[in-house]
Design a protein around this motif. Structure first.
Motif, mmCIF file in Angstrom:
data_model
loop_
_atom_site.group_PDB
_atom_site.id
_atom_site.type_symbol
_atom_site.label_atom_id
_atom_site.label_comp_id
_atom_site.label_asym_id
_atom_site.label_seq_id
_atom_site.Cartn_x
_atom_site.Cartn_y
_atom_site.Cartn_z
ATOM 1 N N ALA A 1 0.830 -1.205 0.000
ATOM 2 C CA ALA A 1 0.000 0.000 0.000
ATOM 3 C C ALA A 1 0.861 1.250 0.000
ATOM 4 C CB ALA A 1 -0.939 -0.008 1.206
ATOM 5 N N ASN A 2 1.938 1.231 0.767
ATOM 6 C CA ASN A 2 2.831 2.387 0.821
ATOM 7 C C ASN A 2 3.428 2.682 -0.554
ATOM 8 O OD1 ASN A 2 4.426 4.379 2.481
ATOM 9 N ND2 ASN A 2 6.116 3.154 1.649
ATOM 10 N N ALA A 3 3.862 1.626 -1.248
ATOM 11 C CA ALA A 3 4.472 1.809 -2.566
ATOM 12 C C ALA A 3 3.457 2.378 -3.566
ATOM 13 C CB ALA A 3 5.035 0.483 -3.071
ATOM 14 N N VAL A 4 2.242 1.839 -3.543
ATOM 15 C CA VAL A 4 1.220 2.287 -4.486
ATOM 16 C C VAL A 4 0.841 3.743 -4.224
ATOM 17 C CG1 VAL A 4 -1.184 1.977 -5.217
ATOM 18 C CG2 VAL A 4 0.287 -0.025 -4.876
ATOM 19 N N LEU A 5 0.581 4.083 -2.981
ATOM 20 C CA LEU A 5 0.121 5.436 -2.676
ATOM 21 C C LEU A 5 1.226 6.471 -2.869
ATOM 22 C CD1 LEU A 5 -2.139 4.709 0.410
ATOM 23 C CD2 LEU A 5 -2.865 5.316 -1.903
ATOM 24 N N ARG A 6 2.450 6.111 -2.598
ATOM 25 C CA ARG A 6 3.536 7.064 -2.834
ATOM 26 C C ARG A 6 3.711 7.314 -4.334
ATOM 27 N NH1 ARG A 6 5.658 8.918 1.497
ATOM 28 N NH2 ARG A 6 5.620 7.737 3.448
ATOM 29 N N ARG A 7 3.494 6.274 -5.130
ATOM 30 C CA ARG A 7 3.548 6.473 -6.582
ATOM 31 C C ARG A 7 2.431 7.416 -7.021
ATOM 32 N NH1 ARG A 7 3.220 2.015 -11.528
ATOM 33 N NH2 ARG A 7 3.531 3.547 -13.188
ATOM 34 N N VAL A 8 1.224 7.226 -6.470
ATOM 35 C CA VAL A 8 0.113 8.116 -6.822
ATOM 36 C C VAL A 8 0.430 9.551 -6.405
ATOM 37 C CG1 VAL A 8 -2.319 8.640 -6.380
ATOM 38 C CG2 VAL A 8 -1.593 6.261 -6.693
ATOM 39 N N SER A 9 1.019 9.713 -5.236
ATOM 40 C CA SER A 9 1.263 11.050 -4.695
ATOM 41 C C SER A 9 2.318 11.830 -5.475
ATOM 42 C CB SER A 9 1.690 10.958 -3.225
ATOM 43 O OG SER A 9 2.993 10.390 -3.107
ATOM 44 N N ARG A 10 3.122 11.151 -6.275
ATOM 45 C CA ARG A 10 4.186 11.837 -7.007
ATOM 46 C C ARG A 10 3.671 12.658 -8.188
ATOM 47 N NH1 ARG A 10 7.409 7.050 -5.959
ATOM 48 N NH2 ARG A 10 6.857 6.172 -8.003
ATOM 49 N N ASP A 11 2.452 12.355 -8.662
ATOM 50 C CA ASP A 11 1.924 13.057 -9.829
ATOM 51 C C ASP A 11 0.620 13.782 -9.487
ATOM 52 O OD1 ASP A 11 4.002 12.212 -11.627
ATOM 53 O OD2 ASP A 11 3.056 10.235 -11.666
ATOM 54 N N THR A 12 0.251 14.692 -10.342
ATOM 55 C CA THR A 12 -0.929 15.516 -10.081
ATOM 56 C C THR A 12 -2.201 14.748 -10.426
ATOM 57 O OG1 THR A 12 -1.045 16.445 -12.312
ATOM 58 C CG2 THR A 12 0.424 17.550 -10.712
ATOM 59 N N PRO A 13 -3.339 15.199 -9.871
ATOM 60 C CA PRO A 13 -4.615 14.591 -10.271
ATOM 61 C C PRO A 13 -4.831 14.647 -11.783
ATOM 62 C CG PRO A 13 -4.925 15.915 -8.304
ATOM 63 C CD PRO A 13 -3.525 16.162 -8.766
#
Length: 459
Positions: free
Chosen positions: A117-129
């Motif tokens: 979960a940490n890996a997935v969410l950090r990847r999401v957080s790196r880019d804009t909506p």
């Protein structure tokens, strides 16, 4: 763990594990958790926002995780959905969204799941909506799938809504309708006619003469303080009930029936109108728990309204040619109320429609049989799906032939409205009135009025 997030996660899990309804569970969960007003608002936004846009968030999770969502543990997937909602659609700090969602995954699925979960969410957080929405759109295999992913609607619903808009020549409004389905509706109140007054400091709704909105205060407290003469009710529901009671003058001692009354909002309006005009009202609801809600809704109206608990088809068949006005607020897909029932869009499928339309036809035809000659039935659905609206009405009209005529529901609804609704004619030439979230800020309520003529019943 921040309590608002925990409440939201627990409700989301209950929706997916037990087919629970968020709007029924959330108020109790907020009360039990003792949330402050601010935290209650956050829990509500996190719950409804995550459920409403689940399809979009699943596409984001799949891209970020590089795996299909059905391969992810359900408890972890719900934590990811909650985290993605916070990252892409709220102002919650990224570190809080990630850390607390990871903690949920750890609690329910262990350390390995937390790392994933940490890996997935950090990847999401790196880019804009905007970046993620572009990728989601590019992953679609068709234009309809792209719309479904971008606006978080199943493809079959997108197509059904397009056809419903096209029936008014408004197919170009599809994006606006899909967008409106994703906006939390404002709380609308109804002051029962003759029993309550609209507060002087309230903002009246633009269409219903009973409706108003308040900028502050707890609506449940307003309802309680009024002893039930003020209710929370969508403006479209108010207009649907008034279209039946006010399309023509009420004769003395008319007999009315609300055939599918639960949970009772429209029944309360009918009861207030019956009280003021000297009509008699009866109600029926097959589900005992919902029948109890009908009785509760009627508590503020000093009128004796018997509430039976039968299959509506049986109830109507027991009283042939007996009623002057009947409301058939039929069970339906609920595609018109997706903004207030966030999980509903993911629970229905095209296979549900044939069974529902068969029930709708049988209920409407049975109601016609229970009308006196000259009596009128209002057929109402909280769905614009053409199979559930114009299709059902057309089938019943064919069944009854010259024994049934359709009235102009658009004129009836417009006549009770405070301002112009801008209702357009249906391509099929019917008199059906269709309300829309993006045009009227109401549920997508369909209203048809049918009058029984002195012709023999179908043989």
């Amino acid at each position: 763990m921040q309590p608002a997030r925990r409440v939201a996660y627990d409700i989301i899990r209950a929706v997916h594990e037990s087919d629970a309804y968020a709007n029924l569970l959330l108020p109790t969960a907020i009360e039990r958790a003792g949330l402050s007003t601010a935290d209650a608002g956050l829990a509500t936004e996190l719950t409804y926002g995550t459920l409403r846009r689940e399809g979009t968030y699943d596409a984001v999770v799949s891209l970020a995780a590089d795996r299909a969502v059905h391969d992810i543990d359900p408890a972890v997937l719900d934590a990811l959905r909650l985290g993605v909602h916070q990252l892409l659609s709220t102002r919650v700090a990224s570190h809080a969204a990630v850390n607390e969602s990871v903690e949920l995954a750890r609690e329910f699925a262990g350390r390995g799941a937390a790392g994933f979960a940490n890996a997935v969410l950090r990847r999401v957080s790196r880019d804009t909506p905007g970046d993620w929405m572009m990728r989601v759109g590019e992953s679609a295999r068709s234009d309809d799938e792209r719309l479904g992913l971008m606006f978080a609607h199943p493809v079959w619903v997108v197509r059904a809504l397009r056809r419903a808009l096209a029936a008014e020549g408004r197919s170009g409004e599809l994006d606006a309708l899909l967008d409106a389905d994703n906006v939390s509706p404002r709380v609308t109140m109804a002051a029962l006619p003759g029993l309550a007054e609209i507060p002087v400091d309230a903002r009246r709704t633009p269409f219903s003469p009973l409706g108003f909105r308040s900028d502050g205060g707890d609506p449940t407290r307003v309802v309680a303080d009024s002893s039930g003469t003020i209710r929370v009710q969508d403006e479209g529901s108010q207009l649907a009930a008034l279209a039946l009671t006010r399309f023509s003058p009420i004769a003395p001692d008319e007999r009315w029936l609300d055939l599918c009354a639960g949970p009772g909002g429209k029944t309360a309006v009918l009861a207030a109108e019956a009280l003021a005009s000297g009509a008699r009202l009866e109600a029926n609801e097959i589900v005992p728990a919902r029948a109890g809600l009908v009785r509760k809704a009627l508590a503020g109206v000093p009128l004796d309204v018997p509430v039976s608990e039968q299959d509506g088809r049986t109830r109507a068949a027991q009283a042939p040619a007996s009623y002057d006005r009947i409301l058939v607020d039929a069970p339906c897909t609920g595609l018109g109320a997706l903004r207030r029932r966030p999980e509903a869009r993911w629970r229905k499928s095209p296979s549900d429609v044939p069974e529902l339309t068969e029930l709708q036809r049988e209920l409407l035809s049975a109601a016609v049989g229970a009308l006196r000659p000259g009596g009128v039935v209002a057929y109402v659905t909280c769905s614009p799906h053409l199979a559930e609206t114009s299709g059902v009405v057309a089938d019943v009209r064919r069944e009854w032939g010259d024994g049934l005529e359709e009235l102009d529901a658009r004129a009836a609804v417009s006549a009770v409205s405070r301002t112009d609704l801008g209702l357009l004619a249906q391509v099929d030439g019917s008199g059906r009135a269709q309300l829309w979230p993006h045009r009227h800020n109401t549920d997508a309520m369909s209203i048809s009025l049918l009058r029984r003529t002195p012709a023999p019943a179908p043989g």
